[in-house]
Design an enzyme around this catalytic site. Structure first.
Site, PDB file in Angstrom:
ATOM      1  CG  ASP A 147      -1.834  -1.225   1.248  1.00 23.43           C
ATOM      2  OD1 ASP A 147      -2.215  -1.700   0.155  1.00 23.43           O
ATOM      3  OD2 ASP A 147      -2.108  -1.727   2.350  1.00 23.43           O
ATOM      4  NE  ARG A 148       2.864   2.408  -4.999  1.00 19.71           N
ATOM      5  CZ  ARG A 148       3.068   1.303  -5.732  1.00 19.71           C
ATOM      6  NH1 ARG A 148       3.504   0.180  -5.171  1.00 19.71           N
ATOM      7  NH2 ARG A 148       2.853   1.322  -7.032  1.00 19.71           N
ATOM      8  CG  LEU A 149       1.094   2.626   3.948  1.00 16.00           C
ATOM      9  CD1 LEU A 149       0.011   2.075   4.848  1.00 16.00           C
ATOM     10  CD2 LEU A 149       1.218   4.139   4.118  1.00 16.00           C
TER      11      LEU A 149
END
Ligand SMILES: Cc1cc2nc3c(=O)[nH]c(=O)nc-3n(C[C@H](O)[C@H](O)[C@H](O)COP(=O)(O)O)c2cc1C
Ligand SMILES: Cc1ncc(COP(=O)(O)O)c(C=O)c1O
Length: 211
Positions: free
Chosen positions: A189-191
């Site tokens: 999630d691009r985290l």
């Protein structure tokens, strides 16, 4: 892939946690670089070197990492090249390694200085003879009339030096002394995980950055 707008990968293969990351970024680098050596098939030591011109314009290119330690990260090149001229005016530079297979990126920022002549000689002597002749023949970054003119220069230096070309004075190493090193591990999630080490005197402090 024809249209990059549809290309998207989620990064899920690893994590970088404060409890596991080394206190010293060089130890962390050693650990990740060893893993890259096992997993990355081609040029795990390729890194993007960015320099800045006297006018403040950045430029980037790949160079090969040839050594690293507490005192810095070493690469070799032509001192009269574009990068060499930019580094002579502004020694601030950055290095970037990206290993897609590991979903990892390392950003290194600092200042460069030339390595000793002995260190450059020692590395130059390890290079294949063709590469050594190439260092003589290629006025790196300059406009040349043709491919043939380059081949002609190789033949001339071969006739002059045979199989033992010495190191040209304008070819040698730089060592980038890091002021900051960031380790990036892709996450879902691009985290992503980002641990940034900053030099503070003799020590390093470490913070986590938002992805
Ligand atoms: C995989 C790879 C490795 C390279 N390694 C080096 C290197 O170690 N030293 C070097 O001078 N150029 C290396 N090059 C060429 C540079 O990317 C660049 O074309 C050259 O140094 C001229 O850059 P400049 O005109 O900005 O000075 C490499 C290129 C690639 C793609
Ligand atoms: C122009 C140039 N110079 C130097 C190098 C580094 O050569 P070596 O691996 O022999 O040190 C490379 C590597 O690709 C290169 O392209």
């Amino acid at each position: 892939m024809t249209d990059p707008i549809h290309h998207r990968i989620d990064y899920t293969s690893g994590a970088l946690d404060e409890t596991e990351a080394a206190d010293n970024p060089l130890d962390q680098f050693r650990f990740w670089f060893a893993e890259a050596g096992r997993v990355v098939e081609r040029d795990p030591n390729a890194m993007t070197l960015s320099t800045v011109s006297a006018e403040g314009r950045p430029s980037s290119r790949i160079v090969l990492l040839r050594g690293y330690g507490e005192d810095g990260f070493v690469f070799f090149t032509n001192y009269d090249s574009r990068k060499g001229n930019e580094l002579a005016v502004n020694p601030h530079a950055s290095l970037l390694l990206f290993w897609a297979a590991l979903e990892r990126q390392i950003r290194i920022e600092g200042t460069v200085s030339k390595v000793s002549e002995d260190e450059s000689d020692a590395y130059f002597s390890l290079r294949p003879v063709g590469n050594r002749l190439g260092a003589w023949a290629s006025p790196q970054s300059q406009v040349i009339p043709s491919r043939e003119s380059l081949s002609q220069r190789v033949r001339e230096f071969e006739a002059r030096f045979g199989s033992a070309p010495p190191r040209p004075e304008n070819w040698g190493g730089y060592r980038l002394r890091p002021e900051a090193i960031e380790f990036w591990q892709g996450r879902a999630d691009r985290l992503h995980d980002r641990l940034l080490y900053r030099r503070e005197g003799e020590c390093w402090n470490r913070v986590r950055l938002a992805p």
